[in-house]
Design an enzyme around this catalytic site. Structure first.
Site, PDB file in Angstrom:
ATOM      1  CG  ASP A 297      -1.969  -1.051   1.234  1.00 44.14           C
ATOM      2  OD1 ASP A 297      -2.141  -1.693   0.191  1.00 44.14           O
ATOM      3  OD2 ASP A 297      -2.636  -1.236   2.268  1.00 44.14           O
ATOM      4  CG  ASP A 455     -11.400  -1.490  -0.815  1.00 45.82           C
ATOM      5  OD1 ASP A 455     -10.476  -2.285  -0.599  1.00 45.82           O
ATOM      6  OD2 ASP A 455     -11.316  -0.557  -1.634  1.00 45.82           O
TER       7      ASP A 455
HETATM    8  O1  1PR Z   1     -10.542   3.076  -5.266  1.00 49.13           O
HETATM    9  O2  1PR Z   1      -9.547   2.640  -7.478  1.00 49.13           O
HETATM   10  O3  1PR Z   1      -8.670   4.475  -6.048  1.00 49.13           O
HETATM   11  O4  1PR Z   1      -8.287   2.084  -5.485  1.00 49.13           O
HETATM   12  C1  1PR Z   1      -7.752   2.279  -4.205  1.00 49.13           C
HETATM   13  C2  1PR Z   1      -7.081   1.012  -3.805  1.00 49.13           C
HETATM   14  O5  1PR Z   1      -6.396   1.266  -2.576  1.00 49.13           O
HETATM   15  C3  1PR Z   1      -8.045  -0.114  -3.539  1.00 49.13           C
HETATM   16  O6  1PR Z   1      -7.492  -1.313  -4.044  1.00 49.13           O
HETATM   17  C4  1PR Z   1      -8.147  -0.185  -2.018  1.00 49.13           C
HETATM   18  O7  1PR Z   1      -8.278  -1.525  -1.593  1.00 49.13           O
HETATM   19  C5  1PR Z   1      -6.798   0.365  -1.595  1.00 49.13           C
HETATM   20  N1  1PR Z   1      -6.897   1.123  -0.327  1.00 49.13           N
HETATM   21  C6  1PR Z   1      -7.478   2.309  -0.153  1.00 49.13           C
HETATM   22  N2  1PR Z   1      -7.310   2.737   1.113  1.00 49.13           N
HETATM   23  C7  1PR Z   1      -6.613   1.795   1.744  1.00 49.13           C
HETATM   24  C8  1PR Z   1      -6.169   1.843   3.145  1.00 49.13           C
HETATM   25  O8  1PR Z   1      -5.568   0.882   3.645  1.00 49.13           O
HETATM   26  N3  1PR Z   1      -6.433   2.937   3.819  1.00 49.13           N
HETATM   27  N4  1PR Z   1      -5.682  -0.310   1.107  1.00 49.13           N
HETATM   28  C9  1PR Z   1      -6.347   0.776   0.845  1.00 49.13           C
HETATM   29  C10 1PR Z   1      -6.224  -1.444   1.041  1.00 49.13           C
HETATM   30  C11 1PR Z   1      -5.952  -3.527   1.628  1.00 49.13           C
HETATM   31  C12 1PR Z   1      -4.976  -4.430   1.111  1.00 49.13           C
HETATM   32  C13 1PR Z   1      -4.078  -4.845   2.229  1.00 49.13           C
HETATM   33  C14 1PR Z   1      -4.658  -6.144   2.668  1.00 49.13           C
HETATM   34  C15 1PR Z   1      -3.691  -7.010   3.359  1.00 49.13           C
HETATM   35  N5  1PR Z   1      -5.404  -2.242   1.701  1.00 49.13           N
HETATM   36  O9  1PR Z   1      -4.300  -3.885   0.071  1.00 49.13           O
HETATM   37  O10 1PR Z   1      -2.819  -4.852   1.702  1.00 49.13           O
HETATM   38  O11 1PR Z   1      -5.775  -5.893   3.488  1.00 49.13           O
HETATM   39  O12 1PR Z   1      -3.293  -6.456   4.544  1.00 49.13           O
HETATM   40  P1  1PR Z   1      -2.823  -7.382   5.745  1.00 49.13           P
HETATM   41  O13 1PR Z   1      -2.188  -8.586   5.148  1.00 49.13           O
HETATM   42  O14 1PR Z   1      -1.799  -6.569   6.468  1.00 49.13           O
HETATM   43  O15 1PR Z   1      -4.015  -7.683   6.556  1.00 49.13           O
HETATM   44  P2  1PR Z   1      -9.331   3.126  -6.078  1.00 49.13           P
END
Ligand code: 1PR
Length: 600
Positions: A297, A455
Site C-alpha cells: 500500500d 473493499d
Molecule cells: O478506489 O480505485 O482508487 O483504489 C484504491 C485502492 O487502494 C483499492 O485497491 C483499495 O483496496 C486500496 N486502499 C485504499 N485505502 C486503503 C487503506 O488501507 N487505507 N488499502 C487501501 C487497502 C488492503 C490491502 C491490504 C490487505 C492485506 N489495503 O491492500 O494490503 O488488506 O493487509 P494485511 O495482510 O496486512 O491484513 P481506487
C-alpha cells in the site's frame, strides 16, 4: 488474451521513433514529455547481469506493436546482456539475427497491425527460412491458422489448428492465471533448464494438440484439458507462458556463476543456443498452483515522499501526537526484496489515488519502471484509475491512465472505486454502457489485465431478509450476537459505504469484463487473525474468474486455511511481510513450492 481493439494507429511510423537499440519502441506520450521534476532516485540493481557475445552480435530484434506492456521482456533481454532493436519496417524483420515477438492484446487487432504494415508476410518468410524466432503468448497463438477470439480471425497459418477459448464448464476459472507445470518433449532445447519448475501463464485462449500439429509441439500443459504450452521447429520457438514473468531463482553456471531465474533461463537458452545442454527432466502432471502475492500500500506521506504504509482496518496513521502516516519503507526496495524472497506477484496500491489524478503521480510511474527492471514476476498497480478532467479542462480517459501504467511496467491494473460505480449503474439499468473504465480497459488490454479490488465492510444482521443484498450466516457473530452479515462495498479507501454488496458487485464486474477479483475485508485488514473465510467462500463460489483472498494474514497457517476452505486462487498479504514474520516462503506459498520442485 482477451478481446481488444487497441489503437493500431499506435504503430509508429519509421520516423516517429528512435532506432536506437535501447529506446522504447512506442511514441513517448506528451504526459511523459511535459513532466520532468521527479522526486525519485534510481534504486540499486539487485543482481549482476550477464554479458552478451561481443562482435556486434548482441542485438535482439523486438517486434512490439504497441498494444501493451512488453517492458518486462525488454528488461529481461537487457538483463541477459543484449541490446534491443525495434522493428519499424518489414526489412527489420528480414535483417534480424534473432527475433522476439511478445504478442500482447487481442488476436484480431494484432493480425490487423501485422497485415497493415506488411509485417505478416515478412514474419512468415523469416520463420519459414528457419531463422531464430521466439514468440511469447499471443506471439505463439498468431502462428496458428485462426482464432475464435472475436472471430474466427485468420492467423499467420504456419501451424495447423484453431486457437479457442478455455471452457470454464470444465470447472476451471478463465482466464488461466498463475503457475503451471509443463510436459516437456525431449527436443525442446530452450526448456532444457527448467525441470519440474512451474511457469507463469495468463491467457483465456489456447491451442489444442492434434495429429496435424504434433510435429511442432515441444511441451503441453493441463488446465481442465491438455493445451499447447510451447512449439519448436528448428530455430523457431514459441511459448504460451511468460518466461519474462516466471521468476524463481536458481544458480546457473555460464562463463561465470550467475544467479538466474527460471523464466530467464528460457530466454537465455534462446539467446545463447550453443550453451551446454542438460536433458530436460520430465515435468510431473500438476494442477495450477495457488499464488501468494505481496501487497504494498503506497501513499504520499506528510513530507511529500511516496512510501509504503500499512493500516489497521484501513487506518494508516500512527496513533501518536504527530499522527503521521506509518512509513514502512521504500516501494522499489521492498518490492525487490519480496521478489527475491519468493513472492509470486507484487501489487502496488496507491491508496490515496482517488484524491488526485494518477498521472500527476509520476513517482508511481517511476516506481513501476524501476521495479520492473529487476522484478520478473507479474506487477499489478491500482489506485485512482478513472476518467479525469484536469484543472485546464483536459479530459483523460481511464484508458490513457491504464496505458501509462502498462507502459511503465504494470502487467495488470486494479480498479476499486470506479468499478463500484460501474457495477451500480449496470445493476440499475441492466445495460453494459461499454464506457466504464473496467469495460474500456478490458476491451483493449484483455480481461486478464484487469483486477477489480473490492473493499467491503461487514454489516451484521439478525435476519438475512433484512437487506436486499446477499447475506450469509457468519462464523464470527456480531457484537450483539447477530448471526448474519452482508458485506457492504465501500469507495475511496473505505471512507464511503455504497448501496451494493460484495456478492452483487463481484457478479456484476465479472460480466463487465474483470479478469480477477482482489477481495479485501476492512474488518480483517491488518488484524493478523486470518482471512474472512465466509466472505471468500461466498465470492469464490459465485464467480468463475480467479479470486485473490486478501486481508488478515498473520501466520503461515492462514494461507493453508484459505486455500483448503475456499476456492480462492491466490492470497494477498501485506503486514506479515512488512513485519518480517515469514520464516519460509515456500511453506506459505504452494506456487513457490511447486516452482521449486525441480531444484537441484
Ligand atoms: O478506489 O480505485 O482508487 O483504489 C484504491 C485502492 O487502494 C483499492 O485497491 C483499495 O483496496 C486500496 N486502499 C485504499 N485505502 C486503503 C487503506 O488501507 N487505507 N488499502 C487501501 C487497502 C488492503 C490491502 C491490504 C490487505 C492485506 N489495503 O491492500 O494490503 O488488506 O493487509 P494485511 O495482510 O496486512 O491484513 P481506487
Amino acid at each position: 488474451m482477451e478481446a481488444a481493439t487497441f489503437g493500431c494507429s499506435h504503430f509508429p511510423t519509421p520516423n516517429a521513433r528512435s532506432s536506437s537499440s535501447t529506446s522504447q519502441s512506442r511514441l513517448v506520450s506528451p504526459l511523459e514529455l511535459t513532466r520532468t521534476s521527479l522526486k525519485f532516485k534510481p534504486p540499486p540493481t539487485f543482481s549482476a547481469r550477464a554479458s552478451a557475445p561481443g562482435g556486434g552480435d548482441s542485438v535482439v530484434t523486438l517486434l512490439d506493436y504497441g498494444a501493451g506492456n512488453v517492458r518486462s521482456v525488454r528488461n529481461a533481454i537487457r538483463f541477459l546482456g543484449f541490446d534491443i532493436k525495434d522493428v519499424q519496417t518489414p526489412e527489420d524483420i528480414v535483417n534480424a539475427k534473432r527475433l522476439i515477438f511478445p504478442g500482447v492484446g487481442a488476436f484480431a487487432a494484432a493480425m490487423d497491425v501485422l497485415n497493415r504494415n506488411g509485417l505478416a508476410e515478412a514474419l512468415c518468410s523469416y520463420i519459414e527460412s528457419d531463422r531464430p524466432f521466439l514468440g511469447i503468448c499471443l506471439g505463439l497463438q498468431l502462428l496458428f491458422e485462426s482464432s475464435e477470439e472475436k472471430g474466427p480471425v485468420k492467423g499467420l497459418g504456419l501451424i495447423p489448428g484453431v486457437v479457442g477459448r478455455f471452457d470454464s464448464s470444465h470447472g476451471c476459472r478463465v482466464p488461466h492465471i498463475g503457475w503451471n507445470a509443463l510436459q516437456i518433449k525431449d527436443d525442446s532445447e530452450i526448456l532444457d533448464d527448467i525441470g519440474n519448475r512451474h511457469l507463469y501463464f495468463v491467457h483465456s485462449y489456447r491451442a489444442i494438440p492434434s495429429d496435424d500439429n504434433k510435429e511442432w509441439i515441444s511441451s503441453t500443459c493441463n488446465y481442465g484439458e491438455k493445451f499447447i504450452a510451447s512449439v519448436r521447429r528448428g530455430n523457431v520457438h514459441a511459448v504460451q507462458f511468460h518466461p519474462e514473468k516466471s521468476g524463481g531463482k536458481f544458480r546457473y553456471y555460464f562463463l561465470q556463476p550467475l544467479l538466474i531465474y527460471v523464466g530467464l533461463s528460457i530466454l537465455r537458452r534462446f539467446l545463447y543456443p550453443k550453451s551446454s545442454s542438460k536433458k530436460p527432466v520430465q515435468g510431473k502432471a500438476s494442477k495450477l498452483a495457488k499464488r501468494v502475492i505481496a501487497c504494498l500500500d503506497v501513499r504520499t506521506n506528510d513530507k511529500g515522499d511516496l512510501v509504503v504504509t500499512k493500516g489497521d482496518q484501513y487506518d494508516v496513521r500512527e496513533h501518536t501526537k504527530e499522527n503521521e502516516v506509518r512509513n514502512l519503507g521504500k516501494p522499489v526496495d521492498l518490492a525487490g526484496q519480496y521478489y527475491l524472497d519468493g513472492a509470486d506477484e507484487v501489487s502496488f496500491l496507491n491508496i490515496t489515488g482517488f484524491r488526485a489524478f494518477p498521472l500527476d503521480d509520476l513517482p508511481m510511474l517511476q516506481i513501476l519502471r524501476y521495479t520492473s527492471e529487476n522484478v520478473f514476476v507479474p506487477l499489478t498497480v491500482g489506485g485512482g484509475i478513472r476518467d479525469f478532467t484536469d484543472g485546464n479542462g483536459r479530459y483523460y480517459s481511464s484508458l490513457e491512465v491504464a496505458s501509462e501504467y502498462f507502459r511503465s511496467g504494470a502487467d495488470k491494473i486494479s480498479i476499486g472505486s470506479d468499478a463500484v460505480y460501474a457495477a451500480e449503474e449496470f445493476l440499475k439499468t441492466g445495460v453494459k454502457s461499454g464506457k466504464s473504465s473496467l469495460e474500456q480497459i478490458s476491451r483493449v488490454y484483455g480481461n486478464q489485465a484487469v483486477v477489480v479490488s473490492i473493499d467491503p465492510r461487514r454489516v451484521y444482521l439478525r435476519n438475512p431478509d433484512d437487506v436486499k443484498f446477499k447475506a450469509i450466516r457468519t462464523r464470527n457473530p456480531g457484537p450483539n450476537g447477530e448471526e448474519y452479515a452482508w458485506y457492504q462495498c465501500t469507495v475511496n479507501g473505505g471512507r464511503e459505504g455504497r448501496p451494493i454488496g460484495a456478492y452483487e458487485l463481484a457478479k456484476a464486474v465479472e460480466e463487465l469484463g474483470a479478469g480477477e477479483i482482489l477481495l479485501n475485508c476492512i474488518d480483517c485488514d491488518g488484524q493478523g487473525k486470518g482471512f474472512d473465510i465466509d466472505l471468500i467462500q461466498m465470492i469464490s463460489d459465485a464467480v468463475s474468474i480467479p479470486v485473490i483472498a486478501s486481508s488478515g494474514a498473520g501466520a503461515v497457517e492462514h494461507f493453508s486455511e484459505v486455500f483448503t476452505k475456499t476456492n480462492a486462487s491466490a492470497a494477498l498479504a501485506a503486514g506479515i511481510f512488512h513485519r518480517k514474520e515469514v520464516p519460509n516462503w515456500s511453506a506459505m506459498s504452494p506456487a513457490l513450492a511447486a516452482k521449486d520442485s525441480g531444484e537441484q
